[in-house]
Design a protein around this motif. Structure first.
Motif, PDB file in Angstrom:
ATOM      1  N   ALA A 185       9.625   0.367   7.167  1.00 50.10           N
ATOM      2  CA  ALA A 185      10.716   0.433   6.174  1.00 50.10           C
ATOM      3  C   ALA A 185      11.689  -0.726   6.383  1.00 50.10           C
ATOM      4  O   ALA A 185      12.123  -1.375   5.421  1.00 50.10           O
ATOM      5  CB  ALA A 185      11.453   1.771   6.300  1.00 50.10           C
ATOM      6  N   ARG A 186      12.007  -1.027   7.641  1.00 46.92           N
ATOM      7  CA  ARG A 186      12.918  -2.152   7.911  1.00 46.92           C
ATOM      8  C   ARG A 186      12.253  -3.468   7.530  1.00 46.92           C
ATOM      9  O   ARG A 186      12.905  -4.381   6.996  1.00 46.92           O
ATOM     10  CB  ARG A 186      13.322  -2.171   9.390  1.00 46.92           C
ATOM     11  N   ALA A 187      10.951  -3.585   7.808  1.00 49.27           N
ATOM     12  CA  ALA A 187      10.231  -4.816   7.457  1.00 49.27           C
ATOM     13  C   ALA A 187      10.264  -5.024   5.938  1.00 49.27           C
ATOM     14  O   ALA A 187      10.497  -6.141   5.458  1.00 49.27           O
ATOM     15  CB  ALA A 187       8.787  -4.734   7.950  1.00 49.27           C
ATOM     16  N   TYR A 188      10.079  -3.947   5.205  1.00 52.12           N
ATOM     17  CA  TYR A 188      10.124  -4.047   3.739  1.00 52.12           C
ATOM     18  C   TYR A 188      11.494  -4.579   3.281  1.00 52.12           C
ATOM     19  O   TYR A 188      11.578  -5.484   2.445  1.00 52.12           O
ATOM     20  CB  TYR A 188       9.848  -2.670   3.117  1.00 52.12           C
ATOM     21  N   ASP A 189      12.561  -4.049   3.867  1.00 60.03           N
ATOM     22  CA  ASP A 189      13.908  -4.506   3.493  1.00 60.03           C
ATOM     23  C   ASP A 189      14.104  -5.985   3.816  1.00 60.03           C
ATOM     24  O   ASP A 189      14.890  -6.663   3.177  1.00 60.03           O
ATOM     25  CB  ASP A 189      14.984  -3.693   4.235  1.00 60.03           C
ATOM     26  N   MET A 190      13.383  -6.468   4.817  1.00 55.72           N
ATOM     27  CA  MET A 190      13.537  -7.877   5.225  1.00 55.72           C
ATOM     28  C   MET A 190      12.532  -8.795   4.536  1.00 55.72           C
ATOM     29  O   MET A 190      12.460  -9.981   4.848  1.00 55.72           O
ATOM     30  CB  MET A 190      13.339  -7.997   6.742  1.00 55.72           C
ATOM     31  N   GLY A 191      11.648  -8.239   3.675  1.00 53.12           N
ATOM     32  CA  GLY A 191      10.742  -9.107   2.921  1.00 53.12           C
ATOM     33  C   GLY A 191       9.296  -9.088   3.384  1.00 53.12           C
ATOM     34  O   GLY A 191       8.585 -10.088   3.217  1.00 53.12           O
ATOM     35  N   LEU A 192       8.852  -7.958   3.935  1.00 55.54           N
ATOM     36  CA  LEU A 192       7.447  -7.853   4.348  1.00 55.54           C
ATOM     37  C   LEU A 192       6.897  -6.502   3.901  1.00 55.54           C
ATOM     38  O   LEU A 192       7.456  -5.462   4.219  1.00 55.54           O
ATOM     39  CB  LEU A 192       7.349  -7.956   5.882  1.00 55.54           C
ATOM     40  N   VAL A 193       5.798  -6.546   3.173  1.00 55.01           N
ATOM     41  CA  VAL A 193       5.122  -5.306   2.770  1.00 55.01           C
ATOM     42  C   VAL A 193       4.072  -4.976   3.827  1.00 55.01           C
ATOM     43  O   VAL A 193       3.169  -5.777   4.094  1.00 55.01           O
ATOM     44  CB  VAL A 193       4.452  -5.482   1.381  1.00 55.01           C
ATOM     45  N   ILE A 194       4.212  -3.819   4.450  1.00 54.36           N
ATOM     46  CA  ILE A 194       3.289  -3.413   5.522  1.00 54.36           C
ATOM     47  C   ILE A 194       3.278  -1.892   5.594  1.00 54.36           C
ATOM     48  O   ILE A 194       4.275  -1.250   5.261  1.00 54.36           O
ATOM     49  CB  ILE A 194       3.700  -4.051   6.877  1.00 54.36           C
ATOM     50  N   GLU A 195       2.148  -1.327   6.012  1.00 51.36           N
ATOM     51  CA  GLU A 195       2.012   0.132   6.013  1.00 51.36           C
ATOM     52  C   GLU A 195       1.535   0.662   7.367  1.00 51.36           C
ATOM     53  O   GLU A 195       1.144  -0.108   8.234  1.00 51.36           O
ATOM     54  CB  GLU A 195       1.013   0.549   4.922  1.00 51.36           C
ATOM     55  N   THR A 196       1.542   1.982   7.475  1.00 53.34           N
ATOM     56  CA  THR A 196       1.089   2.643   8.696  1.00 53.34           C
ATOM     57  C   THR A 196      -0.296   3.260   8.474  1.00 53.34           C
ATOM     58  O   THR A 196      -0.734   3.402   7.334  1.00 53.34           O
ATOM     59  CB  THR A 196       2.047   3.784   9.088  1.00 53.34           C
ATOM     60  N   SER A 197      -0.949   3.630   9.545  1.00 51.81           N
ATOM     61  CA  SER A 197      -2.165   4.449   9.426  1.00 51.81           C
ATOM     62  C   SER A 197      -2.276   5.326  10.670  1.00 51.81           C
ATOM     63  O   SER A 197      -1.432   5.248  11.572  1.00 51.81           O
ATOM     64  CB  SER A 197      -3.403   3.561   9.225  1.00 51.81           C
ATOM     65  N   GLY A 198      -3.300   6.186  10.698  1.00 56.92           N
ATOM     66  CA  GLY A 198      -3.496   7.046  11.872  1.00 56.92           C
ATOM     67  C   GLY A 198      -3.222   8.507  11.571  1.00 56.92           C
ATOM     68  O   GLY A 198      -2.574   8.837  10.579  1.00 56.92           O
ATOM     69  N   ASN A 199      -3.691   9.380  12.469  1.00 55.61           N
ATOM     70  CA  ASN A 199      -3.563  10.823  12.227  1.00 55.61           C
ATOM     71  C   ASN A 199      -2.113  11.281  12.226  1.00 55.61           C
ATOM     72  O   ASN A 199      -1.770  12.306  11.657  1.00 55.61           O
ATOM     73  CB  ASN A 199      -4.411  11.626  13.226  1.00 55.61           C
ATOM     74  N   GLU A 200      -1.235  10.519  12.889  1.00 54.35           N
ATOM     75  CA  GLU A 200       0.208  10.831  12.861  1.00 54.35           C
ATOM     76  C   GLU A 200       0.969   9.686  12.185  1.00 54.35           C
ATOM     77  O   GLU A 200       2.169   9.550  12.393  1.00 54.35           O
ATOM     78  CB  GLU A 200       0.738  10.998  14.291  1.00 54.35           C
ATOM     79  N   ASP A 201       0.256   8.819  11.469  1.00 56.93           N
ATOM     80  CA  ASP A 201       0.862   7.604  10.879  1.00 56.93           C
ATOM     81  C   ASP A 201       1.551   6.756  11.932  1.00 56.93           C
ATOM     82  O   ASP A 201       2.563   6.102  11.672  1.00 56.93           O
ATOM     83  CB  ASP A 201       1.868   7.974   9.774  1.00 56.93           C
ATOM     84  N   GLN A 202       1.009   6.745  13.123  1.00 55.89           N
ATOM     85  CA  GLN A 202       1.683   6.117  14.262  1.00 55.89           C
ATOM     86  C   GLN A 202       1.283   4.664  14.494  1.00 55.89           C
ATOM     87  O   GLN A 202       1.763   4.025  15.424  1.00 55.89           O
ATOM     88  CB  GLN A 202       1.413   6.938  15.546  1.00 55.89           C
ATOM     89  N   VAL A 203       0.392   4.152  13.627  1.00 46.94           N
ATOM     90  CA  VAL A 203      -0.091   2.781  13.828  1.00 46.94           C
ATOM     91  C   VAL A 203       0.517   1.861  12.760  1.00 46.94           C
ATOM     92  O   VAL A 203       0.395   2.120  11.565  1.00 46.94           O
ATOM     93  CB  VAL A 203      -1.644   2.733  13.745  1.00 46.94           C
ATOM     94  N   VAL A 204       1.190   0.803  13.210  1.00 43.66           N
ATOM     95  CA  VAL A 204       1.664  -0.236  12.291  1.00 43.66           C
ATOM     96  C   VAL A 204       0.465  -1.148  12.061  1.00 43.66           C
ATOM     97  O   VAL A 204      -0.089  -1.719  12.999  1.00 43.66           O
ATOM     98  CB  VAL A 204       2.841  -1.028  12.914  1.00 43.66           C
ATOM     99  N   LYS A 205       0.069  -1.254  10.804  1.00 44.78           N
ATOM    100  CA  LYS A 205      -1.247  -1.815  10.492  1.00 44.78           C
ATOM    101  C   LYS A 205      -1.116  -3.120   9.711  1.00 44.78           C
ATOM    102  O   LYS A 205      -0.526  -3.129   8.625  1.00 44.78           O
ATOM    103  CB  LYS A 205      -1.990  -0.769   9.653  1.00 44.78           C
ATOM    104  N   VAL A 206      -1.675  -4.184  10.240  1.00 46.82           N
ATOM    105  CA  VAL A 206      -1.609  -5.483   9.560  1.00 46.82           C
ATOM    106  C   VAL A 206      -2.902  -5.700   8.774  1.00 46.82           C
ATOM    107  O   VAL A 206      -3.984  -5.767   9.354  1.00 46.82           O
ATOM    108  CB  VAL A 206      -1.417  -6.631  10.588  1.00 46.82           C
ATOM    109  N   LEU A 207      -2.759  -5.791   7.454  1.00 53.26           N
ATOM    110  CA  LEU A 207      -3.914  -6.042   6.580  1.00 53.26           C
ATOM    111  C   LEU A 207      -3.610  -7.241   5.685  1.00 53.26           C
ATOM    112  O   LEU A 207      -3.778  -7.166   4.468  1.00 53.26           O
ATOM    113  CB  LEU A 207      -4.186  -4.827   5.692  1.00 53.26           C
ATOM    114  N   ALA A 208      -3.131  -8.324   6.268  1.00 51.40           N
ATOM    115  CA  ALA A 208      -2.789  -9.503   5.452  1.00 51.40           C
ATOM    116  C   ALA A 208      -4.032 -10.014   4.732  1.00 51.40           C
ATOM    117  O   ALA A 208      -5.149  -9.860   5.254  1.00 51.40           O
ATOM    118  CB  ALA A 208      -2.229 -10.586   6.366  1.00 51.40           C
TER     119      ALA A 208
END
Ligand SMILES: Cc1ncc(COP(=O)(O)O)c(C=O)c1O
Length: 431
Positions: free
Chosen positions: A375-398
């Motif tokens: 969420a902070r990355a989005y506010d600073m100009g980066l679109v990025i999402e999470t994944s995982g059974n607890e959404d605990q992984v910051v996932k880079v899919l550039a």
């Protein structure tokens, strides 16, 4: 790069769009244009894209060569919709796919076009394996994600999505994926013993279905030895090996197919997402000739041939996969991503790098923290999402085409976001 269009008020989304909408909740901008690895809203605010349509835009947004070919096709009144009729666009795609992808990899697979979503390709693959073997049971793995239509959802592990089915999900036996018990056990041993035991309670499988890297399930990357053993077990038990390459394929793991350096030849491969290269819907199943058993239109679908997607998919194959230049470049980028993620992992207590190739991320230990970082990355100009059974992984899919310079800029934002999120966590913990 603002587009010449007066943006309608955004409350239309709140008022009219279904509650089923999701990504737009965390990233509420109204996006208008995109080029390469950047997206823009109507006011010209920009974001670096580390999500790439969840790996549907591996070659970036609006690739100029694909765009030109598509515009020429449309301007020339090329066929837009052709059911599964022969079209020049389909012939050109198939010829390019055969020449640059299948033949160099010694794959004799036939190409079956399905409805244009990944889930539909998985449905077709599961049905085909059942038809080929006369069995119903399919083995799928913990944290696997294969789509949300009823058949595919039965193979998907995610409890939230399964909960939406509203019916019993049948015909699948769940087994532990590689590493599910940490380093304590090889889950291929478990699978072997269970399959061998006639009283183990597992019906003879029609197929074993797996992702070599679990995209939605938390970037769990199977070891090649594990995949090889599973492939051997499938063969020994008369089951087909289905590799779901919908997210991990099309270069995402550093080679065109995610499994090609593992020494296995799947009986069936499912593909979608980045197949069209341009973000257009397109999906297909690759099947060994002996299992190509559906009768005409037995797995039917009005949109089994998205001709616009054939046009851009052909350009994508010819532009990026006709020689090994692109693939070599991917290895350098994967190393850069790994280095920067190591910086992120080092910031987080017990942070762990996950995945491989250009499908990597960091398990930061909690969904709240990962969500806060994104969420902070989005506010600073980066679109990025999470994944995982607890959404605990910051996932880079550039996008795979992202320049090293833009990758570095994206990581600067990501690390700053993580720094702030962690400072917030520490502050909260101290209070
Ligand atoms: C591995 C895998 N299989 C299947 C699917 C389903 O694809 P779709 O969302 O196009 O139905 C996805 C989607 O994320 C996926 O990652």
């Amino acid at each position: 790069m603002p587009k010449d269009m007066t943006a309608p008020s955004t409350d239309i989304f709140e008022r009219r769009e279904s509650a089923a909408r999701s990504y737009c909740r965390g990233m509420p901008a109204t996006f208008a244009t995109a080029r390469g690895s950047q997206v823009f809203d109507a006011e010209g605010r920009s974001w670096i894209d580390f999500l790439a349509g969840c790996s549907s835009l591996n070659y970036g947004h609006n690739d100029p060569d694909m765009k030109e070919a598509l515009i020429a096709h449309i301007s020339g009144d090329g066929i837009a919709h052709g059911l599964d009729l022969h079209t020049d666009a389909k012939a050109a795609f198939l010829a390019a796919f055969e020449r640059h992808i299948l033949e160099p990899r010694d794959m004799d697979h036939r190409v079956m076009f399905t409805g244009p979503t990944g889930a539909n390709a998985v449905e077709a693959a599961m049905k085909l394996a059942r038809k080929a073997t006369g069995r119903t049971n399919i083995i799928a793995f913990t944290n696997g994600f294969h789509g949300v239509t009823a058949g595919a959802l039965a193979a998907t592990g995610n409890g939230y999505h399964r909960g939406g089915a509203g019916m019993a999900l049948q015909g699948v036996t769940r087994m532990p994926y590689d590493g599910y018990f940490g380093g304590h056990a090889d889950t291929a041993d478990f699978l072997e013993v269970m399959l061998k035991d006639k009283s183990g309670g597992i019906d003879a499988p029609a197929a074993i279905l797996l992702e070599t890297v679990q995209g939605e399930g938390g970037l769990n990357a199977a070891r090649p030895e594990w995949v090889q053993r599973v492939a051997k077990l499938a063969k020994a038990h008369g089951a087909l090996l289905i590799i779901d390459d919908i997210q991990a394929g099309c270069g995402r793991c550093g080679s065109f197919f995610s499994f090609e350096e593992m020494g296995v030849t799947p009986d069936i491969v499912t593909m979608a997402k980045s197949l069209s290269g341009f973000g257009l819907p397109m999906a297909m199943v690759l099947v060994r000739p002996e299992h190509d058993l559906f009768g005409p239109a037995e797995h039917n679908g009005t949109f089994r041939g998205n001709t616009h997607a054939f046009v851009t998919a052909r350009v994508a194959i010819e532009k990026f996969w006709a020689d090994d230049g692109f693939q070599k470049d991917l290895a350098d980028k994967a190393a850069l991503i790994h280095d920067r993620l190591a910086d992120l992992a080092a910031m987080v207590p017990e942070g762990r790098i996950k995945g491989r190739g250009l499908m990597q991320g960091v398990d930061v230990g909690s969904g709240d923290l990962a969500g806060d970082i994104c969420a902070r990355a989005y506010d600073m100009g980066l679109v990025i999402e999470t994944s995982g059974n607890e959404d605990q992984v910051v996932k880079v899919l550039a996008p795979l085409t992202t320049s090293q310079e833009v990758l570095r800029k994206g990581f600067e934002i990501l690390l700053k976001a993580a720094d702030e999120a962690l400072a917030g966590t520490t502050k909260m913990a101290a209070e």
